[in-house]
Design an enzyme around this catalytic site. Structure first.
Site, PDB file in Angstrom:
ATOM      1  N   LYS A 107       0.810  -1.217   0.000  1.00 21.68           N
ATOM      2  CA  LYS A 107       0.000   0.000   0.000  1.00 21.68           C
ATOM      3  C   LYS A 107       0.849   1.276   0.000  1.00 21.68           C
ATOM      4  CE  LYS A 107      -4.240  -1.947   1.827  1.00 21.68           C
ATOM      5  NZ  LYS A 107      -3.833  -3.347   2.107  1.00 21.68           N
TER       6      LYS A 107
HETATM    7  C1  LIG Z   1      -4.581  -4.362   1.741  1.00 18.76           C
HETATM    8  C2  LIG Z   1      -3.872  -5.647   1.658  1.00 18.76           C
HETATM    9  C3  LIG Z   1      -4.304  -6.670   0.815  1.00 18.76           C
HETATM   10  C4  LIG Z   1      -5.556  -6.543  -0.015  1.00 18.76           C
HETATM   11  O1  LIG Z   1      -5.412  -5.613  -1.055  1.00 18.76           O
HETATM   12  P1  LIG Z   1      -6.708  -5.060  -1.819  1.00 18.76           P
HETATM   13  O2  LIG Z   1      -6.213  -4.062  -2.770  1.00 18.76           O
HETATM   14  O3  LIG Z   1      -7.604  -4.477  -0.769  1.00 18.76           O
HETATM   15  O4  LIG Z   1      -7.347  -6.240  -2.476  1.00 18.76           O
HETATM   16  C5  LIG Z   1      -3.550  -7.828   0.745  1.00 18.76           C
HETATM   17  N1  LIG Z   1      -2.456  -8.003   1.504  1.00 18.76           N
HETATM   18  C6  LIG Z   1      -2.008  -7.047   2.334  1.00 18.76           C
HETATM   19  C7  LIG Z   1      -0.808  -7.314   3.153  1.00 18.76           C
HETATM   20  C8  LIG Z   1      -2.698  -5.850   2.433  1.00 18.76           C
HETATM   21  O5  LIG Z   1      -2.252  -4.913   3.261  1.00 18.76           O
END
Ligand SMILES: *Cc1c(COP(=O)(O)O)cnc(C)c1O
Length: 433
Positions: A107
Protein backbone atom coordinates in the site's frame (compact mmCIF):
# COMPACT_ATOMS: atom_id res chain seq x y z
CA UNK A 1 -9.96 12.73 -19.43
CA UNK A 2 -12.63 13.01 -16.81
CA UNK A 3 -14.02 10.79 -14.09
CA UNK A 4 -17.59 9.62 -13.75
CA UNK A 5 -19.39 8.06 -10.81
CA UNK A 6 -20.26 4.40 -11.10
CA UNK A 7 -23.65 5.28 -9.62
CA UNK A 8 -24.21 7.68 -12.54
CA UNK A 9 -26.04 10.26 -10.38
CA UNK A 10 -23.22 12.83 -10.04
CA UNK A 11 -21.53 15.23 -12.45
CA UNK A 12 -18.27 14.28 -14.16
CA UNK A 13 -15.14 15.67 -12.51
CA UNK A 14 -11.44 16.21 -13.20
CA UNK A 15 -8.62 14.17 -11.61
CA UNK A 16 -8.11 16.89 -9.03
CA UNK A 17 -11.76 16.91 -8.01
CA UNK A 18 -11.90 13.11 -7.88
CA UNK A 19 -8.81 12.97 -5.64
CA UNK A 20 -10.10 15.62 -3.26
CA UNK A 21 -13.59 14.15 -3.05
CA UNK A 22 -12.60 10.47 -2.86
CA UNK A 23 -16.14 9.21 -3.29
CA UNK A 24 -18.63 10.90 -5.64
CA UNK A 25 -21.57 12.79 -4.03
CA UNK A 26 -23.89 9.89 -4.99
CA UNK A 27 -21.51 7.56 -3.07
CA UNK A 28 -20.33 5.95 -6.29
CA UNK A 29 -16.68 5.19 -7.02
CA UNK A 30 -15.03 7.31 -9.68
CA UNK A 31 -13.94 5.68 -12.92
CA UNK A 32 -11.88 7.26 -15.74
CA UNK A 33 -13.72 8.17 -18.94
CA UNK A 34 -11.03 6.48 -21.01
CA UNK A 35 -8.77 3.51 -20.49
CA UNK A 36 -5.45 4.69 -21.93
CA UNK A 37 -3.17 2.56 -24.08
CA UNK A 38 0.30 2.13 -22.64
CA UNK A 39 2.90 3.24 -25.25
CA UNK A 40 4.11 0.23 -27.29
CA UNK A 41 7.78 0.94 -26.64
CA UNK A 42 7.20 0.41 -22.90
CA UNK A 43 5.64 -2.97 -23.51
CA UNK A 44 8.25 -3.99 -26.08
CA UNK A 45 11.41 -2.60 -24.47
CA UNK A 46 10.65 -1.82 -20.83
CA UNK A 47 14.32 -2.18 -19.90
CA UNK A 48 15.09 0.97 -21.89
CA UNK A 49 13.08 3.10 -19.44
CA UNK A 50 13.69 4.02 -15.83
CA UNK A 51 11.07 2.96 -13.28
CA UNK A 52 9.99 6.57 -12.84
CA UNK A 53 9.67 7.11 -16.60
CA UNK A 54 7.45 4.05 -16.94
CA UNK A 55 5.28 5.24 -14.05
CA UNK A 56 5.09 8.74 -15.50
CA UNK A 57 3.97 7.52 -18.92
CA UNK A 58 1.32 5.26 -17.41
CA UNK A 59 -0.23 7.88 -15.12
CA UNK A 60 0.22 11.08 -17.18
CA UNK A 61 -3.04 10.77 -19.18
CA UNK A 62 -5.06 10.02 -16.03
CA UNK A 63 -3.85 13.19 -14.29
CA UNK A 64 -4.60 15.50 -17.21
CA UNK A 65 -3.59 19.12 -16.71
CA UNK A 66 -4.16 19.15 -12.97
CA UNK A 67 -0.49 18.61 -12.09
CA UNK A 68 2.34 20.05 -14.21
CA UNK A 69 4.85 17.61 -15.76
CA UNK A 70 7.78 18.52 -13.53
CA UNK A 71 5.75 18.14 -10.32
CA UNK A 72 4.21 14.89 -11.52
CA UNK A 73 7.63 13.51 -12.40
CA UNK A 74 8.88 14.33 -8.92
CA UNK A 75 5.82 12.61 -7.43
CA UNK A 76 6.34 9.40 -9.41
CA UNK A 77 10.05 9.41 -8.55
CA UNK A 78 9.13 9.46 -4.87
CA UNK A 79 6.54 6.76 -5.49
CA UNK A 80 8.98 4.39 -7.20
CA UNK A 81 12.11 5.02 -5.12
CA UNK A 82 12.14 1.60 -3.44
CA UNK A 83 12.79 -1.72 -5.20
CA UNK A 84 9.97 -4.07 -6.32
CA UNK A 85 11.99 -7.20 -7.09
CA UNK A 86 10.55 -10.19 -8.98
CA UNK A 87 12.17 -13.08 -7.11
CA UNK A 88 12.29 -16.67 -8.46
CA UNK A 89 10.61 -19.12 -6.07
CA UNK A 90 10.65 -22.37 -8.07
CA UNK A 91 10.63 -23.41 -11.72
CA UNK A 92 7.11 -22.20 -12.34
CA UNK A 93 6.68 -19.42 -9.83
CA UNK A 94 8.07 -16.01 -8.94
CA UNK A 95 7.20 -13.64 -6.13
CA UNK A 96 6.72 -9.93 -6.76
CA UNK A 97 7.91 -8.47 -3.48
CA UNK A 98 6.05 -5.26 -2.79
CA UNK A 99 7.21 -4.95 0.82
CA UNK A 100 10.37 -2.94 0.40
CA UNK A 101 8.69 0.44 0.91
CA UNK A 102 8.65 2.50 4.12
CA UNK A 103 5.86 0.55 5.88
CA UNK A 104 6.74 -2.84 4.40
CA UNK A 105 3.46 -3.31 2.50
CA UNK A 106 2.31 -2.82 -1.06
CA UNK A 107 0.00 0.00 0.00
CA UNK A 108 3.03 2.31 0.21
CA UNK A 109 2.89 2.85 -3.56
CA UNK A 110 -0.69 4.10 -3.62
CA UNK A 111 -0.42 5.99 -0.34
CA UNK A 112 2.75 7.82 -1.40
CA UNK A 113 1.32 8.83 -4.75
CA UNK A 114 -1.95 9.99 -3.27
CA UNK A 115 -0.44 11.91 -0.35
CA UNK A 116 1.80 13.87 -2.69
CA UNK A 117 -1.02 14.64 -5.12
CA UNK A 118 -3.28 15.76 -2.30
CA UNK A 119 -0.46 17.74 -0.71
CA UNK A 120 -0.06 19.56 -4.04
CA UNK A 121 -3.80 20.26 -4.31
CA UNK A 122 -4.12 21.28 -0.63
CA UNK A 123 -1.77 24.21 -1.23
CA UNK A 124 -4.50 25.91 -3.25
CA UNK A 125 -7.02 25.24 -0.49
CA UNK A 126 -7.65 27.76 2.32
CA UNK A 127 -9.20 25.20 4.66
CA UNK A 128 -7.42 22.28 6.29
CA UNK A 129 -8.11 18.97 4.53
CA UNK A 130 -9.01 16.01 6.75
CA UNK A 131 -8.20 12.59 5.34
CA UNK A 132 -10.45 9.85 6.73
CA UNK A 133 -9.29 6.26 6.31
CA UNK A 134 -10.64 2.94 7.53
CA UNK A 135 -7.97 0.27 7.70
CA UNK A 136 -8.02 -3.50 8.02
CA UNK A 137 -4.33 -3.35 8.81
CA UNK A 138 -1.93 -2.01 6.23
CA UNK A 139 -3.71 1.05 4.86
CA UNK A 140 -3.33 2.87 8.17
CA UNK A 141 0.44 2.57 8.33
CA UNK A 142 0.96 3.44 4.69
CA UNK A 143 -1.38 6.44 4.89
CA UNK A 144 0.13 7.65 8.17
CA UNK A 145 3.62 7.43 6.70
CA UNK A 146 2.61 9.03 3.41
CA UNK A 147 0.84 12.01 5.01
CA UNK A 148 2.98 12.47 8.10
CA UNK A 149 3.79 16.16 8.50
CA UNK A 150 2.24 17.11 5.12
CA UNK A 151 1.18 20.71 5.51
CA UNK A 152 -2.53 21.54 5.44
CA UNK A 153 -3.62 17.94 6.02
CA UNK A 154 -4.92 16.08 9.08
CA UNK A 155 -5.32 12.32 8.96
CA UNK A 156 -7.86 10.30 10.97
CA UNK A 157 -7.42 6.53 10.81
CA UNK A 158 -10.06 4.06 12.02
CA UNK A 159 -8.90 0.52 12.79
CA UNK A 160 -10.67 -2.49 14.37
CA UNK A 161 -9.38 -2.96 17.92
CA UNK A 162 -7.48 -6.23 18.43
CA UNK A 163 -7.79 -7.18 14.75
CA UNK A 164 -4.53 -5.78 13.39
CA UNK A 165 -1.05 -7.14 14.08
CA UNK A 166 1.27 -5.63 16.71
CA UNK A 167 3.57 -4.14 14.06
CA UNK A 168 0.63 -2.75 12.10
CA UNK A 169 -0.84 -1.15 15.20
CA UNK A 170 2.44 0.57 16.04
CA UNK A 171 2.77 1.81 12.46
CA UNK A 172 -0.51 3.66 12.72
CA UNK A 173 -0.52 4.83 16.33
CA UNK A 174 2.99 6.17 16.89
CA UNK A 175 3.35 9.09 14.48
CA UNK A 176 1.63 11.88 16.40
CA UNK A 177 1.51 15.40 14.90
CA UNK A 178 -1.19 15.47 12.18
CA UNK A 179 -1.97 11.73 12.43
CA UNK A 180 -4.87 10.56 14.69
CA UNK A 181 -5.69 6.87 15.29
CA UNK A 182 -9.21 5.81 16.34
CA UNK A 183 -9.29 2.31 17.83
CA UNK A 184 -12.81 1.13 16.98
CA UNK A 185 -14.47 -1.56 19.08
CA UNK A 186 -15.82 -3.45 16.08
CA UNK A 187 -14.82 -4.95 12.71
CA UNK A 188 -13.17 -3.43 9.66
CA UNK A 189 -16.58 -3.35 7.97
CA UNK A 190 -17.81 -1.20 10.90
CA UNK A 191 -14.88 1.17 10.35
CA UNK A 192 -15.59 1.38 6.64
CA UNK A 193 -19.28 1.97 7.29
CA UNK A 194 -18.51 4.80 9.76
CA UNK A 195 -16.29 6.49 7.18
CA UNK A 196 -18.98 6.19 4.53
CA UNK A 197 -21.51 7.72 6.92
CA UNK A 198 -19.23 10.70 7.51
CA UNK A 199 -19.01 11.40 3.78
CA UNK A 200 -22.79 11.19 3.51
CA UNK A 201 -23.26 13.65 6.41
CA UNK A 202 -24.11 16.92 4.67
CA UNK A 203 -23.81 19.03 7.81
CA UNK A 204 -20.40 17.65 8.68
CA UNK A 205 -19.03 18.00 5.17
CA UNK A 206 -20.21 21.61 5.09
CA UNK A 207 -18.19 22.26 8.23
CA UNK A 208 -15.02 20.42 7.37
CA UNK A 209 -13.18 19.47 4.22
CA UNK A 210 -13.22 15.68 4.30
CA UNK A 211 -11.56 13.30 1.90
CA UNK A 212 -10.80 9.60 1.84
CA UNK A 213 -7.50 7.73 1.53
CA UNK A 214 -8.96 4.28 1.06
CA UNK A 215 -8.22 2.31 -2.06
CA UNK A 216 -11.41 3.74 -3.56
CA UNK A 217 -9.51 7.00 -4.17
CA UNK A 218 -8.37 7.12 -7.79
CA UNK A 219 -4.97 8.47 -6.65
CA UNK A 220 -4.39 5.28 -4.67
CA UNK A 221 -5.91 2.87 -7.12
CA UNK A 222 -4.42 3.96 -10.46
CA UNK A 223 -0.71 4.21 -9.47
CA UNK A 224 -0.86 0.57 -8.38
CA UNK A 225 -0.48 -0.18 -12.09
CA UNK A 226 3.18 0.90 -11.75
CA UNK A 227 4.50 -2.23 -10.10
CA UNK A 228 2.74 -4.53 -12.57
CA UNK A 229 4.65 -2.77 -15.33
CA UNK A 230 7.86 -2.97 -13.28
CA UNK A 231 7.22 -6.70 -12.88
CA UNK A 232 6.77 -6.95 -16.65
CA UNK A 233 10.11 -5.18 -17.04
CA UNK A 234 11.69 -8.00 -14.99
CA UNK A 235 9.62 -10.90 -16.37
CA UNK A 236 12.16 -13.20 -18.04
CA UNK A 237 9.81 -14.85 -20.58
CA UNK A 238 8.46 -12.02 -22.71
CA UNK A 239 6.88 -14.46 -25.20
CA UNK A 240 5.03 -16.26 -22.42
CA UNK A 241 3.05 -13.75 -20.37
CA UNK A 242 2.65 -14.49 -16.66
CA UNK A 243 -0.28 -15.77 -14.66
CA UNK A 244 -0.61 -13.26 -11.81
CA UNK A 245 -2.01 -14.21 -8.41
CA UNK A 246 -3.07 -11.28 -6.25
CA UNK A 247 -3.96 -11.67 -2.56
CA UNK A 248 -7.24 -9.75 -2.53
CA UNK A 249 -9.43 -8.03 0.04
CA UNK A 250 -10.95 -4.82 -1.26
CA UNK A 251 -9.81 -5.77 -4.79
CA UNK A 252 -8.01 -2.47 -5.48
CA UNK A 253 -4.69 -4.15 -6.20
CA UNK A 254 -5.99 -6.73 -8.68
CA UNK A 255 -8.22 -4.09 -10.25
CA UNK A 256 -5.11 -1.99 -10.98
CA UNK A 257 -3.46 -5.03 -12.54
CA UNK A 258 -6.50 -5.50 -14.76
CA UNK A 259 -6.30 -1.84 -15.80
CA UNK A 260 -2.64 -2.30 -16.81
CA UNK A 261 -3.64 -5.40 -18.74
CA UNK A 262 -6.54 -3.88 -20.66
CA UNK A 263 -4.18 -0.95 -21.37
CA UNK A 264 -1.82 -3.29 -23.21
CA UNK A 265 0.34 -5.16 -20.68
CA UNK A 266 0.48 -8.88 -21.52
CA UNK A 267 -0.97 -11.19 -18.82
CA UNK A 268 -2.02 -14.82 -19.34
CA UNK A 269 -4.52 -14.93 -16.50
CA UNK A 270 -5.36 -13.32 -13.17
CA UNK A 271 -5.95 -15.20 -9.94
CA UNK A 272 -7.94 -13.50 -7.20
CA UNK A 273 -6.48 -15.14 -4.10
CA UNK A 274 -8.93 -14.77 -1.20
CA UNK A 275 -9.02 -16.09 2.34
CA UNK A 276 -12.22 -17.42 3.96
CA UNK A 277 -13.95 -14.20 2.91
CA UNK A 278 -15.18 -15.71 -0.32
CA UNK A 279 -17.68 -13.24 -1.80
CA UNK A 280 -15.84 -13.06 -5.12
CA UNK A 281 -15.03 -16.79 -5.44
CA UNK A 282 -18.74 -17.40 -4.79
CA UNK A 283 -19.67 -14.80 -7.39
CA UNK A 284 -17.40 -16.43 -9.98
CA UNK A 285 -19.14 -19.69 -9.23
CA UNK A 286 -22.76 -18.54 -9.27
CA UNK A 287 -22.82 -15.23 -11.14
CA UNK A 288 -24.68 -13.72 -8.17
CA UNK A 289 -22.93 -11.09 -6.07
CA UNK A 290 -23.90 -11.35 -2.40
CA UNK A 291 -22.02 -9.31 0.25
CA UNK A 292 -21.30 -11.12 3.52
CA UNK A 293 -20.19 -10.22 7.01
CA UNK A 294 -16.40 -10.35 7.21
CA UNK A 295 -14.82 -13.17 9.22
CA UNK A 296 -11.44 -12.88 10.94
CA UNK A 297 -8.54 -14.80 9.42
CA UNK A 298 -4.74 -14.99 9.63
CA UNK A 299 -4.51 -12.75 6.55
CA UNK A 300 -6.44 -9.97 8.25
CA UNK A 301 -5.79 -7.25 5.66
CA UNK A 302 -8.09 -9.27 3.40
CA UNK A 303 -10.94 -9.74 5.89
CA UNK A 304 -13.52 -7.92 3.82
CA UNK A 305 -17.10 -9.00 3.25
CA UNK A 306 -18.04 -6.48 0.59
CA UNK A 307 -15.02 -5.57 -1.55
CA UNK A 308 -15.53 -1.98 -2.66
CA UNK A 309 -13.41 -2.10 -5.82
CA UNK A 310 -15.20 -5.07 -7.30
CA UNK A 311 -17.64 -2.76 -9.04
CA UNK A 312 -14.69 -1.22 -10.92
CA UNK A 313 -13.71 -4.67 -12.14
CA UNK A 314 -17.25 -5.16 -13.44
CA UNK A 315 -16.94 -1.80 -15.22
CA UNK A 316 -13.64 -2.81 -16.84
CA UNK A 317 -15.39 -5.89 -18.22
CA UNK A 318 -18.53 -3.88 -19.08
CA UNK A 319 -20.49 -6.19 -16.79
CA UNK A 320 -19.92 -9.16 -19.07
CA UNK A 321 -19.72 -12.12 -16.73
CA UNK A 322 -18.33 -14.52 -19.34
CA UNK A 323 -15.47 -12.18 -20.29
CA UNK A 324 -14.61 -11.75 -16.63
CA UNK A 325 -14.61 -15.50 -16.03
CA UNK A 326 -12.24 -15.99 -18.94
CA UNK A 327 -9.65 -13.66 -17.42
CA UNK A 328 -9.99 -14.25 -13.67
CA UNK A 329 -10.08 -17.34 -11.51
CA UNK A 330 -10.82 -16.88 -7.80
CA UNK A 331 -9.87 -19.20 -4.96
CA UNK A 332 -10.81 -19.13 -1.30
CA UNK A 333 -8.01 -20.41 0.96
CA UNK A 334 -8.66 -21.41 4.59
CA UNK A 335 -6.41 -20.51 7.52
CA UNK A 336 -5.22 -24.13 7.83
CA UNK A 337 -4.26 -24.11 4.15
CA UNK A 338 -2.53 -20.76 4.60
CA UNK A 339 -0.33 -22.15 7.36
CA UNK A 340 0.42 -25.21 5.27
CA UNK A 341 1.32 -23.00 2.31
CA UNK A 342 3.74 -21.00 4.48
CA UNK A 343 5.34 -24.28 5.55
CA UNK A 344 5.52 -25.67 2.02
CA UNK A 345 6.96 -22.47 0.59
CA UNK A 346 9.60 -22.43 3.28
CA UNK A 347 10.50 -26.12 3.23
CA UNK A 348 10.23 -26.86 -0.48
CA UNK A 349 11.17 -23.54 -2.02
CA UNK A 350 13.14 -21.88 0.79
CA UNK A 351 10.85 -18.90 0.50
CA UNK A 352 9.43 -17.08 3.50
CA UNK A 353 5.82 -15.96 2.93
CA UNK A 354 3.67 -13.77 5.12
CA UNK A 355 0.07 -15.09 5.48
CA UNK A 356 -1.24 -12.87 2.65
CA UNK A 357 1.54 -13.87 0.28
CA UNK A 358 0.92 -17.51 1.28
CA UNK A 359 -2.69 -17.22 0.09
CA UNK A 360 -1.33 -15.97 -3.24
CA UNK A 361 1.34 -18.67 -3.35
CA UNK A 362 -1.20 -21.47 -2.83
CA UNK A 363 -3.77 -20.03 -5.23
CA UNK A 364 -1.12 -19.74 -7.95
CA UNK A 365 0.08 -23.25 -7.24
CA UNK A 366 -3.47 -24.60 -7.59
CA UNK A 367 -3.97 -22.91 -10.91
CA UNK A 368 -0.60 -23.99 -12.28
CA UNK A 369 -1.29 -27.58 -11.29
CA UNK A 370 -4.17 -27.50 -13.75
CA UNK A 371 -2.19 -25.50 -16.32
CA UNK A 372 1.28 -27.05 -16.12
CA UNK A 373 2.62 -25.32 -19.24
CA UNK A 374 2.13 -21.87 -17.70
CA UNK A 375 4.28 -19.83 -15.36
CA UNK A 376 3.49 -16.93 -13.15
CA UNK A 377 4.07 -14.82 -10.10
CA UNK A 378 2.18 -14.15 -6.92
CA UNK A 379 2.30 -10.82 -5.16
CA UNK A 380 3.93 -10.77 -1.73
CA UNK A 381 1.91 -7.88 -0.33
CA UNK A 382 3.56 -7.54 3.10
CA UNK A 383 6.85 -8.31 4.80
CA UNK A 384 6.62 -11.50 6.92
CA UNK A 385 7.63 -9.61 10.08
CA UNK A 386 4.41 -7.61 9.90
CA UNK A 387 2.68 -10.86 10.89
CA UNK A 388 5.43 -12.22 13.04
CA UNK A 389 3.18 -14.14 15.46
CA UNK A 390 1.62 -16.15 12.62
CA UNK A 391 4.95 -16.73 10.90
CA UNK A 392 6.52 -17.89 14.14
CA UNK A 393 3.69 -20.31 14.85
CA UNK A 394 3.76 -21.77 11.36
CA UNK A 395 7.50 -22.10 10.96
CA UNK A 396 8.71 -22.42 14.54
CA UNK A 397 11.29 -19.70 14.30
CA UNK A 398 11.14 -15.95 14.69
CA UNK A 399 12.27 -13.92 11.69
CA UNK A 400 14.41 -10.96 12.61
CA UNK A 401 12.84 -7.50 12.66
CA UNK A 402 14.34 -5.13 10.10
CA UNK A 403 15.88 -2.05 11.75
CA UNK A 404 13.05 0.46 11.11
CA UNK A 405 10.44 -1.97 12.51
CA UNK A 406 12.49 -2.66 15.64
CA UNK A 407 12.60 1.13 16.19
CA UNK A 408 8.86 1.60 15.81
CA UNK A 409 8.10 -1.26 18.23
CA UNK A 410 9.81 0.75 20.96
CA UNK A 411 7.54 3.76 20.44
CA UNK A 412 4.46 4.42 22.53
CA UNK A 413 0.98 3.76 21.11
CA UNK A 414 -1.47 6.66 21.06
CA UNK A 415 -5.03 5.77 20.09
CA UNK A 416 -8.51 7.01 20.92
CA UNK A 417 -10.74 4.05 21.83
CA UNK A 418 -14.08 4.58 20.07
CA UNK A 419 -17.30 2.59 19.99
CA UNK A 420 -18.39 1.26 16.60
CA UNK A 421 -21.03 3.90 15.88
CA UNK A 422 -21.13 6.82 13.51
CA UNK A 423 -22.11 9.16 16.34
CA UNK A 424 -18.80 8.46 18.08
CA UNK A 425 -16.84 9.27 14.92
CA UNK A 426 -18.88 12.40 14.34
CA UNK A 427 -18.27 13.63 17.87
CA UNK A 428 -14.53 13.12 17.42
CA UNK A 429 -14.43 14.97 14.11
CA UNK A 430 -16.52 17.86 15.43
CA UNK A 431 -14.16 18.11 18.39
CA UNK A 432 -11.14 18.45 16.09
CA UNK A 433 -12.26 21.65 14.46
C1 LIG B 1 -4.58 -4.36 1.74
C2 LIG B 1 -3.87 -5.65 1.66
C3 LIG B 1 -4.30 -6.67 0.81
C4 LIG B 1 -5.56 -6.54 -0.02
O1 LIG B 1 -5.41 -5.61 -1.05
P1 LIG B 1 -6.71 -5.06 -1.82
O2 LIG B 1 -6.21 -4.06 -2.77
O3 LIG B 1 -7.60 -4.48 -0.77
O4 LIG B 1 -7.35 -6.24 -2.48
C5 LIG B 1 -3.55 -7.83 0.75
N1 LIG B 1 -2.46 -8.00 1.50
C6 LIG B 1 -2.01 -7.05 2.33
C7 LIG B 1 -0.81 -7.31 3.15
C8 LIG B 1 -2.70 -5.85 2.43
O5 LIG B 1 -2.25 -4.91 3.26
Amino acid sequence: MHYYSLNHQSPNVSFREAVIAGLAPDKGLYFPSEICTIPQEIIKHPDQFSDADIAFKVIRPYVGNDIPDDVLHRIVEETTNFPVPLVPVNEQMWSLELFHGPTLAFKDTGARFMSRCLGYFAREQSEKVTVLAATSGDTGGAVADGFYDVEGINVVILYPSGKVSAVQEKQLTTHGKNIYALEVQGSFDDCQYMVKQAFADAELTRKMFLTSANSINVARWLPQQFYYLLAWKQWPLKDQPPVIAVPSGNFGNICAGLMAHVSGMPVAHFIAACNANDVVPEYMHTGQYAAKTAVSTLSNAMDIGNPSNFIRILEIFQNKFEALKEKITAYSISDAETVQAMQNAYRNDHYLCDPHGAVGYLALQRYLLEHPAQKGYFIETAHPVKFIETVEQALEFRPELPGPVAEIMKKEKHSVVTEASYDALRAFLMGMR
